[in-house]
Design a protein around this motif. Structure first.
Motif, short mmCIF file in Angstrom:
data_model
loop_
_atom_site.label_atom_id
_atom_site.label_comp_id
_atom_site.label_asym_id
_atom_site.label_seq_id
_atom_site.Cartn_x
_atom_site.Cartn_y
_atom_site.Cartn_z
N LEU A 1 0.86 -1.33 0.03
CA LEU A 1 -0.02 0.03 -0.06
C LEU A 1 1.02 1.07 -0.02
N ALA A 2 1.96 1.10 0.79
CA ALA A 2 3.00 2.51 0.78
C ALA A 2 3.40 2.47 -0.69
N ARG A 3 3.79 1.71 -1.16
CA ARG A 3 4.38 1.59 -2.61
C ARG A 3 3.23 2.19 -3.68
N PHE A 4 2.11 1.62 -3.47
CA PHE A 4 0.99 1.87 -4.35
C PHE A 4 0.61 3.36 -4.22
N TYR A 5 0.61 3.90 -2.95
CA TYR A 5 0.09 5.36 -3.04
C TYR A 5 1.30 6.34 -3.56
N LYS A 6 2.49 5.86 -3.29
CA LYS A 6 3.72 6.47 -3.79
C LYS A 6 3.81 6.50 -5.35
N SER A 7 3.37 5.47 -5.74
CA SER A 7 3.34 5.24 -7.39
C SER A 7 2.23 6.23 -7.86
N TRP A 8 1.17 6.01 -7.24
CA TRP A 8 0.00 7.01 -7.76
C TRP A 8 0.15 8.58 -7.55
N ALA A 9 1.08 8.74 -6.52
CA ALA A 9 1.25 10.28 -6.34
C ALA A 9 2.45 10.62 -7.51
N ALA A 10 3.16 9.81 -7.89
CA ALA A 10 4.01 10.04 -9.11
C ALA A 10 3.53 10.08 -10.36
N SER A 40 1.06 7.37 1.88
CA SER A 40 2.10 6.45 1.45
C SER A 40 3.13 6.45 2.83
N LEU A 41 3.23 7.62 3.42
CA LEU A 41 3.92 7.84 4.39
C LEU A 41 3.39 7.00 5.81
N GLY A 42 2.26 7.15 5.86
CA GLY A 42 1.45 6.35 7.10
C GLY A 42 1.53 4.97 6.90
N TYR A 43 1.47 4.43 5.68
CA TYR A 43 1.75 2.91 5.26
C TYR A 43 3.16 2.60 5.81
N TYR A 44 4.09 3.54 5.37
CA TYR A 44 5.40 3.04 5.38
C TYR A 44 5.71 2.99 7.00
N HIS A 45 5.27 3.94 7.67
CA HIS A 45 5.42 3.77 9.23
C HIS A 45 4.76 2.48 9.69
N THR A 46 3.67 2.21 9.19
CA THR A 46 2.91 0.89 9.73
C THR A 46 3.74 -0.21 9.28
N ALA A 47 4.44 -0.31 8.14
CA ALA A 47 4.86 -1.59 7.76
C ALA A 47 6.47 -1.50 8.63
N LEU A 48 6.97 -0.68 8.93
CA LEU A 48 8.16 -0.50 9.53
C LEU A 48 7.90 -0.85 11.07
N THR A 49 6.88 -0.57 11.69
CA THR A 49 6.51 -1.01 13.01
C THR A 49 6.36 -2.42 13.15
N LEU A 50 5.73 -3.20 12.00
CA LEU A 50 5.75 -4.53 11.90
C LEU A 50 6.85 -5.21 11.43
N SER A 51 7.99 -4.41 10.68
CA SER A 51 9.06 -5.12 10.27
C SER A 51 10.20 -4.20 10.23
N PRO A 52 10.72 -3.92 11.50
CA PRO A 52 11.83 -2.73 11.79
C PRO A 52 12.91 -2.75 11.32
N ASN A 53 13.41 -4.52 11.07
CA ASN A 53 14.50 -4.68 10.50
C ASN A 53 14.84 -4.79 9.09
N ASN A 54 13.78 -4.14 8.33
CA ASN A 54 13.60 -4.33 6.97
C ASN A 54 14.48 -3.09 6.23
N ALA A 55 15.72 -3.16 5.87
CA ALA A 55 16.50 -2.08 5.44
C ALA A 55 15.90 -1.50 3.96
N ILE A 56 15.39 -2.44 3.31
CA ILE A 56 14.67 -2.10 2.01
C ILE A 56 13.60 -1.04 2.24
N LEU A 57 12.74 -1.24 3.43
CA LEU A 57 11.78 -0.43 3.70
C LEU A 57 12.15 0.94 4.20
N TRP A 58 13.33 1.08 4.92
CA TRP A 58 13.96 2.27 5.34
C TRP A 58 14.44 2.95 4.34
#
Length: 209
Positions: A1-10, A40-58
């Motif tokens: 979802l974070a990527r989806f909304y970022k792509s839509w904004a692009a 997009s920002l909100g979903y990235y924060h949610t994703a990183l709350t669930l997966s805080p050690n994912n460097a790709i998402l950071w």
């Protein structure tokens, strides 16, 4: 979802660049793009709350801050967090190189790209480093880097560009030395032989020069 909304904004950003500056569409499109980026920002924060050690998402979040939201402070904080997660992830150093280059810090960009190369080899990064060195008129370093790149990356899709920049580096390294002129011409002719059709006119002009 974070990527989806970022792509839509692009996509909306592409629409914005095509709209006249006095068009009534500007304001609603700009507001819609900003709302999508916030989602997009909100979903990235949610994703990183669930997966805080994912460097790709950071890293993706850092790009969102730097490029889309123009918040360089938050972007740097996010990259720092990514390095804390994994400072041996070459893509993080590539991202740092890209951002530093876009900000005009070519020395810092080269340093970051070389850090990336020390972790994992990349023909693209080799080419970029050689090009940045040439842009700084560091001709000897550019020649060494690009010679190594053409040898290590004989099947790379951008090999022609390596040879084109190498020709420029040769020519500028020793304009009064016939051997350098010969090397420059040979590199430019190699670039011409393997370049895409759209690039050949410019390379031929370089050869003529």
């Amino acid at each position: 979802l974070a990527r989806f909304y970022k792509s839509w904004a692009a996509r909306l950003n592409i629409e914005l660049t095509a709209v006249e500056s006095d068009s009534p569409e500007i304001v609603p499109l700009t507001r819609k793009r900003q709302a999508l980026l916030e989602q997009s920002l909100g979903y990235y924060h949610t994703a990183l709350t669930l997966s805080p050690n994912n460097a790709i998402l950071w890293n993706e979040l850092a790009q969102l801050y730097a490029i889309d939201l123009d918040d360089q402070i938050k972007s740097q904080e996010t990259i720092t967090r990514s390095l804390e997660v994994d400072d041996e992830f070459e893509q993080t150093w590539m991202l740092i190189g890209d951002l530093r280059s876009s900000q005009g810090d070519l020395d810092g960009a080269i340093e970051a790209y070389n850090r990336s190369l020390g972790i994992r080899d990349s023909c693209t990064v080799r080419r970029v480093v050689g090009t940045l060195l040439a842009q700084q008129s560091r001709w000897d370093e550019a020649v060494t880097t690009l010679e190594d790149a053409t040898e290590a990356c004989p099947a790379d899709g951008e090999l022609w560009e390596m040879y084109r920049v190498l020709a420029v580096a040769y020519a500028n390294r020793g304009s009064e030395d016939d051997s350098h002129s010969s090397l420059a011409l040979a590199a430019a002719e190699t670039a011409l032989a393997i370049a895409p059709e759209a690039q050949r006119e410019a390379i031929q002009a370089l050869i003529d020069q």
